[in-house]
Design an enzyme around this catalytic site. Structure first.
Site, mmCIF file in Angstrom:
data_model
loop_
_atom_site.group_PDB
_atom_site.id
_atom_site.type_symbol
_atom_site.label_atom_id
_atom_site.label_comp_id
_atom_site.label_asym_id
_atom_site.label_seq_id
_atom_site.Cartn_x
_atom_site.Cartn_y
_atom_site.Cartn_z
ATOM 1 N N ASN A 9 0.875 -1.186 0.000
ATOM 2 C CA ASN A 9 0.000 0.000 0.000
ATOM 3 C C ASN A 9 0.910 1.232 0.000
ATOM 4 O OD1 ASN A 9 -1.781 2.067 0.482
ATOM 5 N ND2 ASN A 9 -2.329 1.424 2.552
ATOM 6 N N LYS A 11 0.110 4.296 -0.187
ATOM 7 C CA LYS A 11 -0.474 5.497 0.441
ATOM 8 C C LYS A 11 -0.219 6.708 -0.459
ATOM 9 C CE LYS A 11 0.032 3.140 4.808
ATOM 10 N NZ LYS A 11 0.161 3.167 6.250
ATOM 11 N N HIS A 95 -9.498 1.622 5.227
ATOM 12 C CA HIS A 95 -8.161 1.695 5.842
ATOM 13 C C HIS A 95 -8.239 2.631 7.041
ATOM 14 C CE1 HIS A 95 -3.956 2.566 6.526
ATOM 15 N NE2 HIS A 95 -3.677 1.459 5.855
ATOM 16 N N GLU A 97 -6.431 4.883 8.111
ATOM 17 C CA GLU A 97 -6.143 6.306 7.846
ATOM 18 C C GLU A 97 -7.367 7.000 7.262
ATOM 19 O OE1 GLU A 97 -2.560 5.523 5.655
ATOM 20 O OE2 GLU A 97 -1.632 4.873 7.528
ATOM 21 N N GLU A 167 -5.428 -4.745 10.506
ATOM 22 C CA GLU A 167 -4.350 -3.788 10.729
ATOM 23 C C GLU A 167 -4.595 -3.044 12.047
ATOM 24 O OE1 GLU A 167 -2.251 -2.676 6.785
ATOM 25 O OE2 GLU A 167 -3.906 -1.303 7.086
ATOM 26 N N GLY A 173 2.900 2.014 10.853
ATOM 27 C CA GLY A 173 3.917 3.057 10.728
ATOM 28 C C GLY A 173 4.656 3.361 12.017
ATOM 29 N N SER A 213 3.614 -2.427 10.258
ATOM 30 C CA SER A 213 5.065 -2.560 10.448
ATOM 31 C C SER A 213 5.600 -3.925 10.001
ATOM 32 C CB SER A 213 5.448 -2.268 11.908
ATOM 33 O OG SER A 213 5.098 -0.936 12.239
#
Ligand code: 13P
Length: 251
Positions: A9, A11, A95, A97, A167, A173, A213
């Site tokens: 991904n 992003k 997702h 985010e 996730e 991250g 990660s």
């Protein structure tokens, strides 16, 4: 037997030029993954989707987002027919985010999941809890609610094509990946929840990824778990050397 699936991904990284350079460096490698039965995918920005579907040998190209409505006055949005026209068959949905920064909820994800299936496209439906929820021992409760709401009304036949990405938000991250035990426990829970909502046959077909990660050093351990069929990779998918090293651990 479920096919292993590794998706990068990207992003909001990589211009078209940078994506094309990545493809040049990666092309023969993607061919060898295909030959070895590993499904390899990229979720690039909207702008790079067309060149990836046209030029790359990745077996799966996914949009990072999609609108549930076919067309209309929704400034800045991209519809399913627009993606289909350029050969995209998958989209990430929900997702964290997008849930965090763009107020997506499991209800809006549900509309997207239903719309994708109605167009014979497939969601990679992302679920996962916050650090606070994790620390309060609520991971399963949260993930179950996201599954129940996000998959409401999805037919059993469609569930067979679903990909779920677990996730945990605290691992994205941050370099603090979930332990293999935690990841397998929740991915197993996702499968049994789907068995409860549908049936065992469907649950055994759904592919479940872990993301957060994931690096060359830890990818193999996740991919060796019974209920983890793949990984969804952010940072470590951006450089060809690192992403190849990560994929190579299971070839
Ligand atoms: P990182 O691999 O950078 O933690 O990102 C994970 C992710 O969000 C993939 O969708």
């Amino acid at each position: 037997m479920r096919q292993k699936i590794i998706i990068g991904n990207w992003k909001m990284h990589k211009t078209i030029k940078e994506a094309n350079q990545f493809l040049l460096d990666f092309d023969d490698f993607s061919k060898s993954c295909k030959a070895k039965g590993v499904e390899l995918g990229i979720a690039p920005s909207f702008l790079c989707l067309e060149s990836l579907t046209r030029k790359s040998r990745f077996t799966l190209i996914a949009s990072q987002n999609v609108n549930a409505v076919d067309s209309g006055a929704f400034t800045g949005e991209i519809s399913i027919p627009m993606l289909q026209e350029i050969g995209v068959k998958y989209s990430l949905v929900g997702h964290s985010e997008r849930r965090t920064y763009y107020a997506e909820t499991s209800e809006t994800c549900n509309a997207k999941n239903l719309a994708l299936f109605a167009h014979n496209m497939y969601p990679i439906y992302c679920v996962g809890e916050t650090l606070e929820q994790y620390e309060k021992g609520k991971s399963k409760e949260v993930v179950k609610e996201q599954l129940v709401k996000g998959l409401k009304g999805v037919k059993a036949d469609d569930i067979n094509h679903l990909i779920v990405a677990y996730e945990p938000i605290w691992s994205i991250g941050t370099g603090k990946n979930a332990s293999v035990e935690i990841a397998e426990d929740i991915c197993h829970f996702i499968r049994t929840t789907i068995a409860g909502l549908y049936n065992e046959t469907c649950a055994n077909k759904v592919r479940i990824q872990y993301g957060g990660s994931v690096k060359p050093e830890n990818a193999k351990a996740y991919l060796s778990c019974e209920d983890i069929d793949g990984v969804l990779v952010g940072g470590a998918s951006l450089e060809t050397v690192t992403f190849k090293a990560l994929v190579n651990t299971i070839l």
